[in-house]
Design a protein around this motif. Structure first.
Motif, mmCIF file in Angstrom:
data_model
loop_
_atom_site.group_PDB
_atom_site.id
_atom_site.type_symbol
_atom_site.label_atom_id
_atom_site.label_comp_id
_atom_site.label_asym_id
_atom_site.label_seq_id
_atom_site.Cartn_x
_atom_site.Cartn_y
_atom_site.Cartn_z
ATOM 1 N N LEU A 57 39.833 -76.871 -114.148
ATOM 2 C CA LEU A 57 38.958 -75.827 -113.813
ATOM 3 C C LEU A 57 39.309 -74.760 -115.087
ATOM 4 O O LEU A 57 40.559 -74.408 -115.020
ATOM 5 N N LYS A 58 38.577 -74.196 -115.866
ATOM 6 C CA LYS A 58 38.681 -72.827 -116.379
ATOM 7 C C LYS A 58 38.794 -71.762 -115.470
ATOM 8 O O LYS A 58 37.950 -71.680 -114.667
ATOM 9 N N ASP A 59 39.837 -70.935 -115.902
ATOM 10 C CA ASP A 59 39.996 -69.921 -114.763
ATOM 11 C C ASP A 59 39.017 -68.998 -114.605
ATOM 12 O O ASP A 59 38.522 -68.815 -113.451
ATOM 13 N N LYS A 60 38.566 -68.437 -115.825
ATOM 14 C CA LYS A 60 37.366 -67.516 -115.624
ATOM 15 C C LYS A 60 35.864 -67.991 -115.598
ATOM 16 O O LYS A 60 35.184 -67.616 -114.724
ATOM 17 N N GLU A 61 35.658 -69.123 -116.406
ATOM 18 C CA GLU A 61 34.473 -70.013 -116.466
ATOM 19 C C GLU A 61 34.270 -70.532 -115.188
ATOM 20 O O GLU A 61 32.946 -70.590 -114.675
ATOM 21 N N GLY A 62 35.169 -71.156 -114.732
ATOM 22 C CA GLY A 62 34.890 -71.951 -113.438
ATOM 23 C C GLY A 62 34.256 -73.272 -113.360
ATOM 24 O O GLY A 62 33.618 -73.782 -112.486
ATOM 25 N N ILE A 172 40.843 -70.151 -102.799
ATOM 26 C CA ILE A 172 41.665 -70.570 -104.159
ATOM 27 C C ILE A 172 40.373 -70.183 -105.232
ATOM 28 O O ILE A 172 40.573 -69.675 -106.355
ATOM 29 N N LEU A 173 39.150 -70.589 -105.077
ATOM 30 C CA LEU A 173 37.819 -70.435 -105.744
ATOM 31 C C LEU A 173 36.991 -69.679 -105.155
ATOM 32 O O LEU A 173 37.014 -69.394 -103.848
ATOM 33 N N THR A 174 35.836 -69.167 -105.914
ATOM 34 C CA THR A 174 34.843 -68.569 -105.496
ATOM 35 C C THR A 174 33.565 -69.202 -106.047
ATOM 36 O O THR A 174 33.726 -70.061 -107.047
ATOM 37 N N THR A 175 32.070 -68.931 -105.721
ATOM 38 C CA THR A 175 31.303 -69.491 -106.135
ATOM 39 C C THR A 175 30.417 -68.614 -106.965
ATOM 40 O O THR A 175 30.201 -67.443 -106.314
ATOM 41 N N GLU A 176 29.812 -68.857 -107.981
ATOM 42 C CA GLU A 176 28.922 -68.129 -108.643
ATOM 43 C C GLU A 176 27.921 -69.106 -109.391
ATOM 44 O O GLU A 176 28.069 -70.191 -109.672
ATOM 45 N N LYS A 177 26.569 -68.059 -109.732
ATOM 46 C CA LYS A 177 25.862 -68.992 -110.715
ATOM 47 C C LYS A 177 25.680 -68.471 -112.161
ATOM 48 O O LYS A 177 25.715 -67.066 -112.194
ATOM 49 N N THR A 186 26.060 -73.876 -111.028
ATOM 50 C CA THR A 186 27.069 -73.544 -110.070
ATOM 51 C C THR A 186 28.336 -73.556 -110.487
ATOM 52 O O THR A 186 28.963 -74.642 -111.205
ATOM 53 N N THR A 187 29.047 -72.340 -110.620
ATOM 54 C CA THR A 187 30.604 -72.518 -111.031
ATOM 55 C C THR A 187 31.236 -71.921 -110.321
ATOM 56 O O THR A 187 30.926 -71.305 -109.111
ATOM 57 N N HIS A 188 32.686 -72.244 -110.276
ATOM 58 C CA HIS A 188 33.792 -71.788 -109.223
ATOM 59 C C HIS A 188 35.205 -71.309 -109.954
ATOM 60 O O HIS A 188 35.937 -72.197 -110.200
ATOM 61 N N PRO A 189 34.919 -70.016 -110.394
ATOM 62 C CA PRO A 189 36.200 -69.449 -111.023
ATOM 63 C C PRO A 189 37.420 -69.373 -110.074
ATOM 64 O O PRO A 189 37.061 -69.368 -108.707
ATOM 65 N N VAL A 190 38.360 -69.422 -110.676
ATOM 66 C CA VAL A 190 39.477 -69.192 -109.695
ATOM 67 C C VAL A 190 39.877 -67.788 -109.310
ATOM 68 O O VAL A 190 39.989 -66.883 -110.086
ATOM 69 N N THR A 191 40.141 -67.604 -108.322
ATOM 70 C CA THR A 191 40.271 -66.242 -107.537
ATOM 71 C C THR A 191 41.941 -66.052 -107.197
ATOM 72 O O THR A 191 42.501 -65.247 -107.184
ATOM 73 N N ASN A 192 42.460 -67.085 -106.717
ATOM 74 C CA ASN A 192 43.815 -67.223 -106.164
ATOM 75 C C ASN A 192 44.773 -67.622 -107.449
ATOM 76 O O ASN A 192 45.117 -69.099 -107.403
ATOM 77 N N ILE A 193 44.922 -67.153 -108.513
ATOM 78 C CA ILE A 193 45.405 -67.548 -109.716
ATOM 79 C C ILE A 193 46.881 -67.857 -109.250
ATOM 80 O O ILE A 193 47.485 -68.578 -110.127
ATOM 81 N N THR A 194 47.593 -66.960 -108.328
ATOM 82 C CA THR A 194 48.936 -67.408 -108.093
ATOM 83 C C THR A 194 49.135 -68.890 -107.652
ATOM 84 O O THR A 194 50.073 -69.494 -107.980
ATOM 85 N N GLU A 195 48.199 -69.431 -106.777
ATOM 86 C CA GLU A 195 48.346 -70.824 -106.388
ATOM 87 C C GLU A 195 48.324 -71.775 -107.438
ATOM 88 O O GLU A 195 48.918 -72.944 -107.479
ATOM 89 N N LYS A 196 47.460 -71.344 -108.495
ATOM 90 C CA LYS A 196 47.226 -72.301 -109.466
ATOM 91 C C LYS A 196 48.613 -72.410 -110.582
ATOM 92 O O LYS A 196 49.109 -73.294 -110.951
ATOM 93 N N GLN A 197 49.166 -71.139 -110.743
ATOM 94 C CA GLN A 197 50.433 -70.866 -111.444
ATOM 95 C C GLN A 197 51.582 -71.655 -110.673
ATOM 96 O O GLN A 197 52.343 -72.281 -111.398
ATOM 97 N N ARG A 198 51.506 -71.717 -109.258
ATOM 98 C CA ARG A 198 52.506 -72.158 -108.749
ATOM 99 C C ARG A 198 52.231 -73.909 -108.817
ATOM 100 O O ARG A 198 53.533 -74.356 -108.966
ATOM 101 N N LEU A 199 51.111 -74.236 -108.950
ATOM 102 C CA LEU A 199 51.014 -75.743 -109.076
ATOM 103 C C LEU A 199 51.489 -76.066 -110.453
ATOM 104 O O LEU A 199 51.975 -77.200 -110.878
#
Length: 286
Positions: A57-62, A172-177, A186-199
């Motif tokens: 997933l793209k962080d901002k675009e979702g 970790i994600l949120t839901t947007e249109k 429907t897109t799902h931008p990353v809200t918990n960027i810390t978790e993705k950075q950890r991964l």
């Protein structure tokens, strides 16, 4: 006097022993969270499918890249690996006629529910299928890429969206249109960027700092995630933040090692399908 002295000593010894026991229990309680899972107990527990999707997933675009046609089969391969790691399925033992991984059938080990809807739905399909099928066939069935109309019932629908909703529930994600001129998506931008950075950091360290040439010595879950990310065409996202020197090291050496793990001679399958099939085999067979 002698009797009183002995009693006093016994009382002191019993008090000291009780203090030691209390101190040991307190230390065990303090250490238990860290010793349970080598520091990862505080992290959010993700399935392999959720980790692969999060990497794609793209962080901002979702949303994932529109040019990525591999992630769907990669997610299905992740389902099979997750079931194998949880002790629900396994590959039949090799025989003289079935030495290759692609020729061996997927067998049911336990049909107890896992608590995950996608895993339990796949487990139900595997249990109801007779005769048993190979991993390659299961990838075809779960993605709906089969010519047999009677087996279209095995297709797992909306896997990407359902996996994203699981990540939304875990915070970790949120839901947007979003509007793309001709349609809404429907897109799902990353809200918990810390978790993705950890991964991402975990995968980078496993490749750059703790890589071993023998796959049997690697952590199975990390190895499975690396192979799945490679087959889903999202491994590039893991190393995109590296400096040029380190990125060249990955591109020259590590990517070559991942490709060596994947060379299992697929038979009569398209490129994207054979990659995800072999990704499942790498861990399900161990």
């Amino acid at each position: 006097m002698t009797t009183l002295t002995h009693r006093a000593r016994r009382i002191e010894i019993s008090k000291n022993s009780e203090k030691k026991v209390e101190n040991e229990e307190g230390n065990n309680q303090e250490r238990s969270p860290d010793s349970e899972d080598s520091g990862d107990s505080k992290d959010i527990r993700l399935t392999l499918m959720e980790e692969v999707l999060l990497l794609g997933l793209k962080d901002k675009e979702g949303y994932t890249s529109f040019w990525n046609d591999c992630i769907s089969s990669g997610l299905r391969g992740g389902i099979l690996i997750e079931l194998a790691m949880r002790g629900r399925i396994f590959l039949e033992p090799p025989t003289m006629r079935k030495k290759r991984l692609l020729d061996r059938k997927v067998l049911l080990k336990s049909d107890s529910p896992t608590g995950d809807v996608l895993l339990d739905e796949t487990l139900k399909h595997i249990k109801a299928t007779e005769p048993t099928e190979t991993v390659q066939t299961w990838i075809e069935l779960l993605t709906g890429e089969t010519w047999n109309p009677f087996k279209l019932q095995y297709q797992l629908r909306n896997v990407r969206e359902r996996t994203a909703k699981n990540l939304v529930e875990k915070g970790i994600l949120t839901t947007e249109k979003q509007n793309f001129l001709l349609f809404d998506m429907t897109t799902h931008p990353v809200t918990n960027i810390t978790e993705k950075q950890r991964l991402v950091k975990k995968l980078q360290d496993s490749v750059l700092e703790r890589w071993v040439n023998d796959p049997q010595r690697m952590d199975k879950r990390t190895l499975a995630l690396l192979v799945l990310a490679h087959s889903s065409d999202v491994l590039e996202n893991v190393f995109s933040s590296l400096t040029d020197d380190r990125y060249l090291l990955v591109d020259r050496d590590i990517n070559c090692n991942v490709k060596q793990i994947l060379t299992l001679r697929p038979s009569r399958a398209s490129v994207w399908l054979s990659k995800s099939t072999k990704a499942g085999l790498c861990v399900v067979s161990t």
